[in-house]
Structure formats: structure tokens, C-alpha cells
Design a protein around this motif. Structure first.
Motif, short mmCIF file in Angstrom:
data_model
loop_
_atom_site.label_atom_id
_atom_site.label_comp_id
_atom_site.label_asym_id
_atom_site.label_seq_id
_atom_site.Cartn_x
_atom_site.Cartn_y
_atom_site.Cartn_z
N GLN A 1 8.73 10.74 -14.46
CA GLN A 1 8.89 11.16 -13.07
C GLN A 1 7.95 10.45 -12.08
OE1 GLN A 1 11.07 14.13 -11.78
NE2 GLN A 1 12.07 12.97 -13.42
N LEU A 2 6.89 9.81 -12.55
CA LEU A 2 5.97 9.16 -11.61
C LEU A 2 6.73 8.16 -10.76
CD1 LEU A 2 2.98 8.91 -10.71
CD2 LEU A 2 2.78 7.00 -12.30
N PRO A 3 6.75 8.36 -9.45
CA PRO A 3 7.58 7.49 -8.60
C PRO A 3 6.86 6.20 -8.25
CG PRO A 3 6.53 9.15 -7.25
CD PRO A 3 6.11 9.44 -8.67
N LYS A 4 7.64 5.23 -7.85
CA LYS A 4 7.05 3.98 -7.35
C LYS A 4 6.51 4.16 -5.94
CE LYS A 4 6.14 -0.47 -7.77
NZ LYS A 4 5.13 -0.94 -8.72
N LYS A 5 7.20 4.95 -5.13
CA LYS A 5 6.80 5.17 -3.74
C LYS A 5 5.82 6.33 -3.65
CE LYS A 5 9.96 5.16 -0.56
NZ LYS A 5 11.20 5.48 0.18
N LYS A 6 4.70 6.09 -2.99
CA LYS A 6 3.71 7.15 -2.81
C LYS A 6 4.25 8.32 -1.99
CE LYS A 6 -0.44 4.22 -3.07
NZ LYS A 6 -1.64 3.74 -2.33
N ASN B 1 0.80 -1.21 0.00
CA ASN B 1 0.00 0.00 0.00
C ASN B 1 0.84 1.27 0.00
OD1 ASN B 1 0.96 0.00 2.60
ND2 ASN B 1 -1.06 0.01 3.59
N GLU B 2 2.16 1.15 0.08
CA GLU B 2 3.03 2.32 0.00
C GLU B 2 3.52 2.57 -1.42
OE1 GLU B 2 6.21 1.47 2.67
OE2 GLU B 2 5.11 2.14 4.44
N THR B 3 3.17 1.68 -2.34
CA THR B 3 3.68 1.79 -3.70
C THR B 3 2.55 2.05 -4.69
OG1 THR B 3 3.47 -0.57 -4.15
CG2 THR B 3 5.53 0.18 -3.16
N ILE B 4 2.93 2.54 -5.85
CA ILE B 4 1.98 2.78 -6.93
C ILE B 4 2.03 1.59 -7.87
CG2 ILE B 4 1.45 4.24 -8.94
CD1 ILE B 4 2.56 6.61 -7.31
N GLY B 5 0.93 0.87 -7.92
CA GLY B 5 0.85 -0.31 -8.78
C GLY B 5 -0.16 -0.17 -9.88
N SER B 6 -1.00 0.87 -9.79
CA SER B 6 -2.04 1.04 -10.80
C SER B 6 -2.30 2.53 -11.06
CB SER B 6 -3.34 0.36 -10.37
OG SER B 6 -3.80 0.91 -9.14
N GLU C 1 4.15 -9.07 -16.48
CA GLU C 1 3.53 -9.45 -15.22
C GLU C 1 4.16 -8.68 -14.07
OE1 GLU C 1 2.64 -13.48 -12.57
OE2 GLU C 1 3.46 -13.64 -14.60
N GLY C 2 3.33 -8.12 -13.22
CA GLY C 2 3.82 -7.39 -12.05
C GLY C 2 4.13 -5.93 -12.32
N ALA C 3 3.97 -5.48 -13.58
CA ALA C 3 4.26 -4.08 -13.91
C ALA C 3 3.10 -3.19 -13.47
CB ALA C 3 4.48 -3.94 -15.42
N VAL C 4 3.34 -1.89 -13.43
CA VAL C 4 2.27 -0.93 -13.14
C VAL C 4 1.19 -1.05 -14.20
CG1 VAL C 4 1.69 1.52 -12.97
CG2 VAL C 4 3.84 0.68 -11.98
N SER C 5 -0.05 -1.22 -13.77
CA SER C 5 -1.15 -1.34 -14.73
C SER C 5 -1.70 0.04 -15.07
CB SER C 5 -2.28 -2.21 -14.15
OG SER C 5 -2.89 -1.54 -13.05
N VAL C 6 -2.14 0.19 -16.32
CA VAL C 6 -2.72 1.45 -16.78
C VAL C 6 -4.11 1.16 -17.32
CG1 VAL C 6 -2.51 3.42 -18.34
CG2 VAL C 6 -0.44 2.37 -17.37
N THR C 7 -5.12 1.80 -16.73
CA THR C 7 -6.51 1.63 -17.15
C THR C 7 -7.04 2.97 -17.63
OG1 THR C 7 -6.87 -0.13 -15.54
CG2 THR C 7 -8.83 0.97 -16.43
#
Length: 517
Positions: free
Chosen positions: A369-374, A4-9, A35-41
Motif C-alpha cells: 500500500q505504500l504510495p509513490k505520491k506523498k 519532492n512530491e514522491t517517495i524515493g527512499s 536503478e531508480g527504484a525506491v531505496s530501502v535503508t
């Protein structure tokens, strides 16, 4: 690191050019097919059509398309695209009774002005009686003859001259959509957003009429003027610039060609009118023509009548579309876990085709620039907001420049020259440029949207009163300047001989393709 601290979607709300370029850029950057990558909807309403007003691009679009893996020949065929080598401004300098009342803003010059600035030498008379565009570039000559910037033997996205495109915005959005879904892994939901859920960190999800709640870690608002997420939900105010740019409406008509093999203009034609201006863009199968105007000085009925008179008999029985323009920008473009891109972020009149370019710029910066960490979102948001506040203010300055330099005397044009309506930054630049040439130091910011070369085309084209006589001794490289001016004649004749017309090249592309890069 907790999940929940990371951006996955990432959820993009809204399609069109802004939504699909952004979704495609993000999916490409994050390799969303893995698989496991950031999803984009992407969520797009089936009930909201693409406005399709802005059909001109900048040369940057070539890099954008290439980076997404889109074939140039397929793009041109699918989107009824044609080649653009610049813009032609008619009757901007003065009322239409004046002879030779046009100038070009082109995409390339014989010399990079940051390295060898030919403008002072042109000002001092070393190019003779030629206009600035004629003295420093071949593209105006080519545009007069409706020539293409390349040949069928050129590589994809590679030009003999720099170029951009004119395109059908609706077909372009469909091409991007197909490519993003099939090749890049973007998930697509066709539905309407009925509600937006939030918490103290921003948006948690959107409720839809077909798929229920769609949750996400980060949201991109591409909902257009409604600005559903950043504006309506997160409450970021809109800053109007109607005190600087007075046009607030556009009426547009799509004009089919009577002759399917007619010449296609190689530039956007912008013709000044009593209370605004008319754009004229040639695609493969039609012209896109529209009148941008100020409702303070002209009624909607008058504006449409003027547009139909400009088009002539071909406008008979063709439907017109009226568009209200909200000219200005959000006070912040990125707030909490939401960023706005496209018309939801900002909008200025389409005078220099800046809208799609700034979509490209915003999607590039977001993807990079979109980070993985929120926890890093606020840091990145501050950089993004600083960057795009600068870019939009510079864009407003550049568009205002066109009006400020005009000698037209109708009330709309007189009001544009009122000092109170001119940003102080532009006033300072014009004061300096009255006796000094435009300098690379005036464009030292990496995010400057319009380069030094663009300002010089407008200043010199509009007959800006610049007196360089006091510092004339600084411009001593006269032989090299004359040599450069002379090369234009040689290159011009060669290119006119060797390059096909816009129509000829587009016809060849119906059967052949450019070679891969």
C-alpha cells in the motif's frame, strides 16, 4: 510530478525480526536492486541485542520466507529451527490435580469448519469420548509422538500437515539481514540514532553517531518498546491494556539438551502457573523456556524459582533474562510519514505467537500500500490504522479468552474472570456461543487474525459450557460427520507409520535439502 512530491527512499530504524522482515519485504516489492527504484535503508544499533523471547511462528511464515526467496532448508539449518504443528495447553482448564488437564490448539482439521463445521456434532456426542482435537485432527496424535509434519521427499514449504516453526530469533534476524543486503538491495548502517529531525509533514531525517544525517521520504519505526520515532518524536500515545491482560513480565532461560539426539516437541507447550504461564519451545540445539507472569501477584524471585523448578536439574547455573513487557498498542500505528511495526507498534504476551504474525501482516500491507505520491499518505495511513486497530483488539480478545474460560481459583485467575476486565466484544461472543455454534459470520472481516477454527479449539478444549440442544435438529448431516470423525483414525495410523520424527527429519536436513517449489 516533482521529485519532492514522491517517495524515493524509505528508512527503517531498528533491526531484529520486525526491522529485517519489513526492509526485505519493501526491497522485494520495490525491486530495490534496480536503478531508480525506491531505496530501502536499515539503521541498526550495534549496542542493542535482539530480545529473542518470541520464538514461535504461524504457518504464514512459510509464505513469507518463500516470497522473499529464502530456501527453507537453509533457513532451518541456519536458525536451529524445528517444526511446529500447534500449541499444547497444560493445566489451563483447572489446577494441576485434575486428570487429563490439557488440550491442543492445532493448525489443521479434517474439514474446513467454514464449509462443514464438525464442532456441533462433536458437542452432541457423535465423536464419542474423544477430545475435540482428537476428533477433528491428526496433529495432536503426531505431536504426542514428536512427529514432523512432512518428509524429506516433500517440496520446500509444502507439508503433509500444516506447520509453522520454532526458531532462534537472533539467528533468524541475522539470516534475514544477510539475505536482505546481499539479495534484495537493502542498504545497512550500523550506528546509533542520536536525534530525529522533523517538519510539519513528519520526519525528514535521523542523526547518527557514525554517518551523520540520514534523510528519507518515509520512515519505519522498528525501535522496539522505546518507539523512538512514532512515540517519542511524533508524540503518538501508547494505550495500555493492562486492565485486560495482567501479565507484565517474563523471565526466560535457554536450556541446552543433555542428549543432542533427544526428541524435539512438535508443538509449543504452554503450562499454566499460579500467576501466569510457562512456555516451552524445542529448537534443534536447545529449549527456550520462559515464565510469563503478573508482578501484581508474584515477585520476580518467585517467578524465576518456579521456572527453575519447572526445568528441573537442567536449570542449574543457567542464566535467566528478565524482560519487562509493555502490553498495549499505539493509538495510531501510522502517523504522517512514519509507521511503527513490531514492539514499537504494539505488544501482547506471547501466548499464541501472534507477534511475528502481525509483523508479517504489517510489512505485507505496507509493501502493498505504500504510495509513490506523498499526497496519498494520509489516505493509506487511515486504512492501515483501521486495519491494525481491529487486528490488535481481536488478538487481545483471543488471548483473554484463554483466561476467562479457566476454572483455576488463584487470585490472578479470579481477577481475569472479573467481568470488568473482559472486553465487551468478547462478552457478547461468549453469550452468543453459549447456545449457538461458532459461525463463519463471526469472522467476516478480512483482517481477522485468528480464524473460526482457532476459537473452536480453545472453546472446546477449555470445556466451554455450550448447550446446543435447543437447535439440535439443525445438525442433521450426521452420517457425514461420523464419516469425517472415522477418517481421523485411518489417517492417524498412516501418518504415524509414514512420517519421521522431528529429530529424524532435522538430521536428514543436515545432509539433504527439500526440493524446490
Amino acid at each position: 510530478m516533482e521529485v519532492n512530491e514522491t517517495i524515493g527512499s524509505v528508512v527503517v530504524v531498528g533491526g531484529g525480526t520486525a526491522g529485517w522482515i519489513t526492509a526485505a519485504k519493501l526491497a522485494k516489492r520495490f525491486n530495490s536492486t534496480s536503478e531508480g527504484a525506491v531505496s530501502v535503508t536499515l539503521i541498526e544499533s550495534p549496542d542493542i541485542p535482539t530480545i529473542g523471547v518470541g520464538e514461535g511462528t504461524w504457518p504464514t511464515m512459510r509464505k513469507t520466507l518463500a516470497s522473499l526467496g529464502i530456501d527453507e532448508s537453509e533457513f532451518i539449518r541456519t536458525c536451529n529451527a524445528s517444526f511446529k504443528q500447534g500449541s499444547k495447553f497444560v493445566n489451563w482448564k483447572a489446577a494441576p490435580t485434575t486428570t487429563n488437564n490439557h488440550y491442543y490448539h492445532l493448525f489443521s482439521s479434517i474439514a474446513d469448519p467454514a464449509e462443514f463445521n464438525l464442532s456441533p456434532y462433536w458437542r452432541l456426542g457423535y465423536a464419542g469420548t474423544k477430545s475435540y482435537a482428537e476428533a477433528v485432527s491428526t496433529q495432536g496424535y503426531l505431536s504426542d509422538l514428536c512427529k514432523a509434519p512432512k518428509a524429506i521427499t516433500s517440496k520446500a514449504y509444502d507439508g503433509i500437515q500444516s506447520y509453522a516453526y520454532h526458531l532462534d530469533a537472533g539467528k533468524f534476524a541475522e539470516l534475514l539481514k544477510k539475505h536482505a543486503i546481499e539479495k534484495l538491495g537493502v542498504k545497512f548502517l550500523s550506528c546509533n540514532v542520536t536525534d530525529v529531525m522533523t517538519d510539519t509533514d513528519g520526519i525528514t531525517g535521523v542523526m547518527t553517531d557514525q554517518f551523520g544525517e540520514v534523510a528519507g521520504d518515509f520512515f519505519v519505526d522498528c525501535s522496539g518498546f522505546s518507539c523512538l520515532l512514532l512515540g517519542q518524536t511524533l508524540g503518538v500515545p501508547f494505550k495500555s491494556v493492562s486492565d485486560v491482560l495482567f501479565t507484565d513480565y517474563a523471565v526466560a532461560i535457554q536450556v541446552p539438551y543433555n542428549d543432542p539426539q533427544c526428541d524435539i516437541n512438535s508443538c509449543t507447550i504452554s503450562t499454566a502457573q499460579e500467576a501466569g504461564w510457562i512456555w516451552d519451545i524445542g529448537l534443534q540445539n536447545r529449549r527456550g523456556v520462559g515464565h510469563v507472569y503478573s508482578s501484581e501477584f508474584m515477585s520476580h524471585e518467585q517467578a524465576e524459582k518456579l521456572l527453575r523448578e519447572y526445568i528441573g536439574e537442567d536449570a542449574h547455573n543457567l542464566p535467566a533474562k528478565l524482560v519487562k513487557m509493555n502490553v498495549g498498542y499505539r493509538e495510531k500505528f501510522w502517523h504522517k510519514n512514519c509507521v511503527a511495526i513490531g514492539m514499537s507498534a504494539a505488544f501482547v504476551e506471547p501466548l499464541e505467537a501472534s507477534a511475528i504474525f502481525l509483523i508479517e501482516a504489517a510489512s505485507n500491507m505496507l509493501a502493498d500500500q505504500l504510495p509513490k505520491k506523498k499526497s496519498l499518505l494520509n489516505i493509506v495511513a487511515n486504512k492501515f490504522n483501521e486495519s491494525f486497530l481491529f487486528r490488535w483488539n481481536r488478538t487481545i480478545d483471543f488471548i483473554k479468552l484463554h483466561y476467562v474460560l479457566s476454572e483455576r481459583d488463584e487470585p490472578f485467575w479470579v481477577k481475569n474472570k472479573n467481568k470488568d476486565s473482559i472486553p465487551q466484544s468478547l462478552q457478547d461472543s461468549l453469550e452468543q456461543w453459549a447456545t449457538e455454534p461458532v459461525s463463519p459470520y463471526d469472522f467476516s472481516h478480512v483482517y481477522d487474525p485468528f480464524p473460526m477454527e482457532s476459537y473452536q479449539y480453545v472453546l472446546n478444549g477449555m470445556n466451554f459450557n455450550q448447550d446446543l440442544s435447543a437447535g439440535e435438529t439443525k445438525y442433521s448431516d450426521i452420517d457425514n460427520a461420523k464419516r469425517a470423525f472415522g477418517q481421523i483414525e485411518k489417517y492417524k495410523d498412516m501418518l504415524i507409520r509414514d512420517l519421521p520424527s522431528n529429530r529424524e527429519l532435522l538430521n536428514k536436513l543436515s545432509s539433504f535439502s527439500f526440493s524446490k517449489v
